[in-house]
Design a protein around this motif. Structure first.
Motif, short mmCIF file in Angstrom:
data_model
loop_
_atom_site.label_atom_id
_atom_site.label_comp_id
_atom_site.label_asym_id
_atom_site.label_seq_id
_atom_site.Cartn_x
_atom_site.Cartn_y
_atom_site.Cartn_z
N ALA A 38 0.82 -1.51 -0.12
CA ALA A 38 0.21 0.01 -0.12
C ALA A 38 0.81 1.54 -0.01
CB ALA A 38 -1.14 0.08 1.37
N GLN A 39 0.33 2.61 -1.13
CA GLN A 39 1.59 3.88 -1.04
C GLN A 39 0.07 4.47 -0.41
OE1 GLN A 39 4.33 3.38 -2.30
NE2 GLN A 39 3.87 1.60 -1.91
N ALA A 40 -0.07 4.82 0.75
CA ALA A 40 -1.00 5.36 1.64
C ALA A 40 -1.01 6.48 2.48
CB ALA A 40 -1.71 4.49 2.67
N LYS A 41 -1.90 7.39 1.80
CA LYS A 41 -1.65 8.71 2.87
C LYS A 41 -2.90 8.34 4.47
CE LYS A 41 1.03 11.34 -0.26
NZ LYS A 41 0.25 12.55 -1.28
N ILE A 42 -2.71 9.07 5.12
CA ILE A 42 -3.71 9.18 6.39
C ILE A 42 -3.77 10.30 7.25
CG2 ILE A 42 -2.45 6.96 7.41
CD1 ILE A 42 -6.36 6.73 8.78
N ASP A 43 -4.63 11.11 7.30
CA ASP A 43 -4.72 12.33 7.30
C ASP A 43 -5.75 12.69 8.91
OD1 ASP A 43 -3.03 15.20 8.14
OD2 ASP A 43 -4.88 15.81 7.12
N ASN A 44 -5.40 13.18 9.83
CA ASN A 44 -6.15 13.99 11.02
C ASN A 44 -7.64 12.37 10.83
OD1 ASN A 44 -7.74 15.95 12.69
ND2 ASN A 44 -8.18 17.01 10.43
N SER A 45 -7.08 12.02 12.10
CA SER A 45 -7.67 10.26 12.30
C SER A 45 -7.29 10.31 13.46
CB SER A 45 -7.57 9.35 11.06
OG SER A 45 -8.02 9.99 9.62
N LEU A 46 -8.12 9.40 13.73
CA LEU A 46 -7.84 8.84 15.28
C LEU A 46 -8.55 7.70 15.25
CD1 LEU A 46 -9.33 10.09 18.41
CD2 LEU A 46 -11.61 10.17 17.45
N ALA A 47 -7.90 7.28 16.74
CA ALA A 47 -8.32 5.40 17.44
C ALA A 47 -8.26 5.81 18.32
CB ALA A 47 -6.87 4.78 16.01
N ILE A 48 -9.37 5.02 18.95
CA ILE A 48 -9.81 5.35 20.39
C ILE A 48 -9.84 3.78 21.09
CG2 ILE A 48 -11.28 5.79 22.66
CD1 ILE A 48 -9.59 8.48 21.11
N ARG A 49 -9.09 3.30 21.95
CA ARG A 49 -9.06 1.81 21.98
C ARG A 49 -9.51 1.84 23.96
NH1 ARG A 49 -7.40 -1.41 18.09
NH2 ARG A 49 -7.07 -3.02 19.44
N SER A 50 -9.83 0.21 24.38
CA SER A 50 -10.15 0.16 25.26
C SER A 50 -9.39 -1.22 25.91
CB SER A 50 -11.63 0.00 25.40
OG SER A 50 -12.00 -0.61 26.50
N SER A 51 -8.83 -0.93 26.88
CA SER A 51 -8.27 -1.78 27.07
C SER A 51 -8.82 -3.80 27.48
CB SER A 51 -7.53 -1.34 28.91
OG SER A 51 -6.62 -0.43 28.74
N VAL A 73 5.90 -12.30 -2.38
CA VAL A 73 5.93 -11.07 -2.51
C VAL A 73 7.31 -10.87 -3.46
CG1 VAL A 73 6.60 -8.90 -1.82
CG2 VAL A 73 5.57 -10.14 -0.35
N ASP A 74 7.01 -9.78 -4.67
CA ASP A 74 7.50 -9.06 -5.58
C ASP A 74 8.26 -8.39 -5.33
OD1 ASP A 74 8.49 -8.45 -7.83
OD2 ASP A 74 7.56 -8.50 -9.44
N PHE A 75 10.02 -8.50 -4.59
CA PHE A 75 10.34 -6.98 -4.56
C PHE A 75 10.79 -6.28 -5.24
CE2 PHE A 75 10.32 -10.06 -0.74
CZ PHE A 75 10.42 -9.30 0.45
N THR A 76 10.36 -6.84 -6.69
CA THR A 76 11.04 -5.67 -7.76
C THR A 76 9.77 -4.27 -7.98
OG1 THR A 76 10.07 -6.88 -9.40
CG2 THR A 76 11.66 -7.34 -9.17
N LYS A 77 8.50 -5.15 -7.10
CA LYS A 77 7.36 -3.50 -7.01
C LYS A 77 7.42 -2.89 -5.32
CE LYS A 77 4.34 -6.16 -9.10
NZ LYS A 77 3.12 -7.08 -9.21
N LYS A 78 6.63 -2.02 -5.71
CA LYS A 78 7.08 -0.75 -4.36
C LYS A 78 6.28 -1.84 -3.49
CE LYS A 78 6.07 3.51 -6.40
NZ LYS A 78 4.95 4.39 -7.33
N GLN A 79 7.62 -1.51 -1.94
CA GLN A 79 6.80 -2.12 -0.71
C GLN A 79 5.81 -1.61 0.01
OE1 GLN A 79 7.11 -5.54 -0.52
NE2 GLN A 79 7.65 -5.26 -2.36
N THR A 80 5.11 -1.11 1.18
CA THR A 80 4.48 -0.53 1.70
C THR A 80 4.83 0.13 2.32
OG1 THR A 80 2.75 -2.32 2.17
CG2 THR A 80 2.23 -0.34 4.09
N SER A 81 3.98 1.47 1.96
CA SER A 81 4.56 3.26 2.57
C SER A 81 3.41 3.85 3.15
CB SER A 81 5.56 3.30 1.10
OG SER A 81 6.18 5.06 2.11
#
Length: 429
Positions: free
Chosen positions: A250-263, A285-293
């Motif tokens: 995945a070549q992903a962007k995540i912005d202004n986001s929230l995660a609330i966990r509970s013990s 996996v094909d390592f000639t391709k982009k890896q997760t960023s």
């Protein structure tokens, strides 16, 4: 005159510093969670179903607010059809038939709610619980890093011929999810783990993913398999699995986001807020391709606990962020509060300049964590703590309660998880 100029300079410096700190974690001139979110979904009354969704949707179809829809079994949107969902529409997942909505590759979902009229996917149980129904699967033709261009969703419950994803079009669109809530998803799959509340396979960067809330999922909240998604103002609340998972190149962007966990809700086996990996099986996996960023900015990751110290000692709290080998992560201007520790790097990652340049963790606010940045399995993390603790990264550490750290953490209906700078004292030590 010099004294006056010096005062002005100091004032501007302080204002700039406060402004910069205010931008840590989720931000906005007002609380963008208001109006469209729901933090007590068990008490919400969504009415009885008036229309059934079943089988395959092969032509353009519109769901309207005047009806309440129930998904029965696996519903596939196929044949390049577009499923349009009007603002305010309620879609209920049937628990008995293990309902799941699948948007196949080439098809689209256009679920565009409004801040004051969100679209809601929820359970049909009178007493709702995590895992009542499946969730939403959206598949596209953006690149993945497995051998060949394609893969398929690996659940026995689904038809593999209808769940292929991947391709060569990073700029493709699988539609729109905006002002959407997904509640109580994540059914147990036959012969596998729980379904994800929202699975995104090979999603292109023209897909719009904004203002989406997943709550009380039994599996992962957002699972991203390859593609180039751009995610903004997405929320994971009290989910059992991973909140934001990125893998398969995945070549992903995540912005202004929230995660609330509970013990007391989180799965103790590999459950965390942010999980970055490049593969499930290395041999695939094909390592000639982009890896997760992943570029992640202005995240707020918080563990909701009445006694974080006690929960950490009891083993109920783990790390907030896990970074596997052969990945790249830029994590900036984010808040991590109440974890053990804040970040863990895979033990397979050699701690050297080359690898550390691929894992940029900067301008962070790390609060009430038992340790900040560790290497998995290592008994001595002084080098990592010293490296990321260097003043050039502008990482701040503190130890205050969530009630002190955030504007209105405990509000049951309208919480405000923005950083409350007037209540905290940050330290770089």
């Amino acid at each position: 005159m010099k004294t006056k100029l010096l005062f002005i300079w100091v004032f501007l410096a302080v204002v700039s510093n406060v402004s910069a700190q205010q931008e840590k974690g989720i931000f906005g001139p007002s609380n963008w969670l208001n109006n469209w979110t729901e933090f007590k979904p068990a008490k919400a009354d969504y009415g009885e179903a008036t229309q059934i969704l079943a089988g395959n949707i092969t032509v353009n179809t519109r769901l309207t607010k005047k009806d309440v829809y129930i998904i029965q079994g696996n519903v596939y949107v196929t044949n390049n059809a577009v499923l349009t969902i009007d603002p305010g529409t309620i879609i209920i997942g049937d628990a008995e038939s293990r309902a799941t909505l699948i948007i196949t590759k080439g098809a689209q979902i256009v679920a565009e709610g409004l801040e004051t009229d969100p679209i809601v996917f929820t359970s049909n149980k009178s007493t709702k619980k995590a895992g009542d129904w499946g969730g939403i699967v959206i598949l596209g033709d953006a690149p993945i890093n497995k051998f060949g261009l394609y893969s398929s969703v690996n659940y026995d419950d689904l038809d593999p011929s209808l769940t292929t994803y991947g391709g060569s079009n990073p700029a493709s669109s699988s539609g729109v999810l905006r002002f959407v809530r997904v509640e109580y998803a994540g059914k147990k799959a036959r012969g596998a783990d729980n379904f994800d509340a929202i699975l995104l396979g090979g999603i292109g960067n023209k897909t719009i993913l904004e203002n989406i809330m997943v709550s009380y999922a039994a599996g992962d909240a957002f699972d991203v398999l390859g593609g180039e998604p751009v995610m903004e103002k997405v929320v994971s609340y009290r989910c059992n699995g991973i909140d934001f998972k990125f893998t398969l190149g995945a070549q992903a962007k995540i912005d202004n986001s929230l995660a609330i966990r509970s013990s007391y809700i989180s799965n103790s086996n590999g459950s965390r807020c942010l999980d970055i990996s490049s593969y499930i099986k290395k041999e695939d996996v094909d390592f000639t391709k982009k890896q997760t960023s992943v570029t992640a900015t202005n995240l707020t990751l918080a563990n909701d606990s009445d006694d974080i110290d006690a929960d950490i000692k009891a083993g109920l709290v783990k790390e907030a962020v896990f970074v596997a080998e052969n990945t790249t992560l830029v994590l900036r201007k984010s808040v991590i509060s109440g974890f053990n520790p804040a970040v863990i790097l895979d033990s397979k990652i050699d701690i050297n300049d080359k690898n550390l340049k691929k894992i940029r963790i900067e301008e962070m606010y790390l609060n009430f964590c038992k340790g900040n940045i560790f290497s998995a399995g290592s008994l001595n993390n002084e080098d990592l703590e010293s490296y990321y603790g260097n003043s050039v990264f502008f990482n701040l550490m503190s130890k205050t309660s969530n009630l002190e750290t955030f504007n209105d953490f405990a509000n049951p209906r309208r919480p405000d998880f923005r950083l409350a700078l007037t209540k905290i004292t940050a330290s770089t030590k």
